[in-house]
Design an enzyme around this catalytic site. Structure first.
Site, mmCIF file in Angstrom:
data_model
loop_
_atom_site.group_PDB
_atom_site.id
_atom_site.type_symbol
_atom_site.label_atom_id
_atom_site.label_comp_id
_atom_site.label_asym_id
_atom_site.label_seq_id
_atom_site.Cartn_x
_atom_site.Cartn_y
_atom_site.Cartn_z
ATOM 1 N N ASP A 149 0.844 -1.205 0.000
ATOM 2 C CA ASP A 149 0.000 0.000 0.000
ATOM 3 C C ASP A 149 0.874 1.248 0.000
ATOM 4 O O ASP A 149 2.036 1.216 0.400
ATOM 5 C CB ASP A 149 -0.919 0.028 1.223
ATOM 6 C CG ASP A 149 -0.146 -0.029 2.545
ATOM 7 O OD1 ASP A 149 0.821 -0.808 2.621
ATOM 8 O OD2 ASP A 149 -0.505 0.693 3.492
ATOM 9 N N GLU A 150 0.284 2.353 -0.447
ATOM 10 C CA GLU A 150 0.909 3.676 -0.345
ATOM 11 C C GLU A 150 2.376 3.665 -0.762
ATOM 12 O O GLU A 150 3.254 4.078 -0.006
ATOM 13 C CB GLU A 150 0.739 4.202 1.092
ATOM 14 C CG GLU A 150 -0.731 4.380 1.447
ATOM 15 C CD GLU A 150 -1.009 4.905 2.853
ATOM 16 O OE1 GLU A 150 -0.160 4.720 3.745
ATOM 17 O OE2 GLU A 150 -2.083 5.495 3.059
ATOM 18 N N VAL A 151 2.629 3.185 -1.980
ATOM 19 C CA VAL A 151 4.008 3.143 -2.490
ATOM 20 C C VAL A 151 4.333 4.542 -3.043
ATOM 21 O O VAL A 151 4.352 4.766 -4.248
ATOM 22 C CB VAL A 151 4.174 2.044 -3.563
ATOM 23 C CG1 VAL A 151 5.654 1.887 -3.945
ATOM 24 C CG2 VAL A 151 3.640 0.714 -3.053
#
Length: 480
Positions: A149-151
């Site tokens: 997530d949230e790269v």
């Protein structure tokens, strides 16, 4: 709708260990409650609490669990019929790895430790080694969550820029190919384990591009949305897109705490209740064989560098409400009564957690004391320092800097300040002892430093200034 017919077959409680990880003795007390409330699994996000070995040993936190403690946690989970899914971040949220000097060369963007450079063979080797060490202590795990997530900043590193200049490379392609590489490692080394991924990096990728990759054959996406006003229709459309892309199973992720503010101290139950009611509507609007289960996330920090949000014991009433809503389909009076009964409380109002009505569940003493601190500590000190007429009128910052006071005012101000400090000191002493039973010393220190000490220091400073002002006066025949 009774427990047998909840649309979510798997109901996992998320333990976020990157902040205030509980001692194993507390987990032994709380797992039976998780089970009684309707959970049948755990998603354990170890982060730096896992006992990494060899060249990965530097990832361990000071109080990381030992291998025998991990075995104990898994044993406790089995006793309570909670299936464990370990979570290892492998792409974004890699701060606990990439903050280390020795691994900083694997960052996507040199300055930021969040994201791993997906182009380097060494990145994949690192992540593979982390996965293998975690899986070695979780033999037989049916699923492994590989994060993703949230790269942030993906595509902004030098290697990525060069790669993206070549046709037809895109950021989406970069993301998919890396996910595929990590998932393929899991498939090759741990063939009976299915990887899960958070879905946010996949949301905006068109259906045909998802279908063309191998990712839908390799992973099961976890669709996360922690909002109280979650859009049911668009969520159902997103699920349909994922199904058409070739994903055979999907998961949902709600939140029972840690989703309403990075420095939130008390859990707003109403917000989380509504989030779960919305997820039930989503589940009701998609085909029955779509959802594998739901993860009730309980974030403990927004990321590795942020402050602590609500501690686990504080979030237990919210977790109880959320799990029971998932089992019974709504929060009718009889469900509310069940929750109050499980918790040993006569009320779920935040203001009532101040009293002995906080309940009798493991950690309810912490909920009671933290509620008192959060609702009253800062405001009571403010009332004295900023609204008391003697302090504002006769002992202003101007007076305090000059150590100057009308002698009679000491008698108006000092007893009040002493009594307030004494009352809070007793309560904080009780809270510190309660926290020490559940958490390690560094977490106790951090929570008190963030939430308690600034207010106590303001009172102590006032008293010190009063003392100095009293001592600085020429002999006035007045006893301070």
């Amino acid at each position: 709708m009774m427990s047998g017919s909840s649309p979510f077959k798997m109901r996992l409680v998320h333990l976020d260990l990157k902040g205030a990880p509980p001692r194993v003795c507390y987990l032994s007390e709380i797992f039976p409650l998780f089970r009684a409330l309707g959970a049948n699994g755990l998603l354990i996000e170890y982060e730096d609490m896992f006992p990494y070995e060899g060249h990965l040993r530097l990832l361990r936190a000071k109080h990381a669990y030992s291998p025998s403690e991990i075995k104990e946690i898994l044993h406790l989970a089995t006793l309570n019929e909670l299936e464990v899914i370990p979570l290892v971040q492998t792409f974004g949220h890699m701060e606990f790895v990439l903050k280390h000097e020795a691994l900083a060369h694997l960052r996507e963007v040199a300055l930021f430790p969040n994201t791993l450079n997906p182009h380097k063979a060494e990145s994949l080797a690192l992540v593979g080694a982390m996965i293998d060490q975690v899986m070695a202590l979780h033999p037989g795990a049916r699923w492994l969550h590989i994060g993703c997530d949230e790269v942030y900043y993906l595509g902004e590193g030098e290697d990525s820029r060069q790669w993206l200049q070549q046709e037809p490379n895109t950021r989406a392609e970069l993301c998919l190919s890396y996910m595929e590489a990590v998932a393929s490692h899991v498939q090759a080394q741990h063939p009976t384990t299915t990887p899960l991924v958070w879905d946010d990096m996949l949301r905006d990728i068109p259906e045909d591009q998802l279908s063309a990759s191998r990712v839908p054959q390799l992973v099961e996406p976890v669709l996360w949305d922690y909002g109280a006003d979650l859009d049911v229709h668009s969520k159902a459309l997103l699920m349909e897109k994922y199904r058409k892309s070739g994903f055979s199973w999907l998961w949902a992720a709600s939140a029972f705490k840690g989703a309403t503010g990075a420095s939130q101290a008390l859990t707003p139950i109403e917000h989380h209740l509504r989030n779960h009611v919305q997820w039930l509507q989503v589940a009701g609007s998609v085909p029955a064989d779509t959802l594998q289960g739901i993860v009730l996330t309980g974030w403990q920090r927004y990321d590795h560098f942020s402050v602590l949000c609500e501690l686990l014991p504080v979030g237990i009433p919210s977790l109880a409400v959320c799990l029971q809503v998932l089992l019974h389909g709504d929060f009718a009076e009889n469900v509310k009564a069940r929750v109050e009964n499980f918790l040993g409380t006569s009320s779920l109002e935040a203001t009532d957690f101040r009293s002995e009505r906080a309940g009798s569940f493991p950690g309810s003493d912490i909920l009671n004391l933290i509620t008192q601190v959060s609702l009253h500590l800062c405001s009571s000190v403010d009332a004295l320092l900023e609204r008391d007429r003697y302090v504002t009128g006769w002992f202003s910052p101007y007076h305090r800097r000059r150590k100057f006071i009308h002698p009679v005012m000491i008698q108006h101000i000092q007893p009040q300040a002493l009594s307030l400090l004494a009352r809070w000191s007793v309560l904080v002493g009780e809270l510190e002892a309660a926290l020490q039973r559940v958490f390690y010393p560094d977490a106790v220190e951090e929570w008190l430093e963030e939430n308690v000490r600034p207010s106590l220091r303001r009172l102590q400073a006032l008293l010190q200034d009063l003392g100095e002002a009293a001592g600085a006066r020429p002999d006035s025949g007045q006893d301070p």
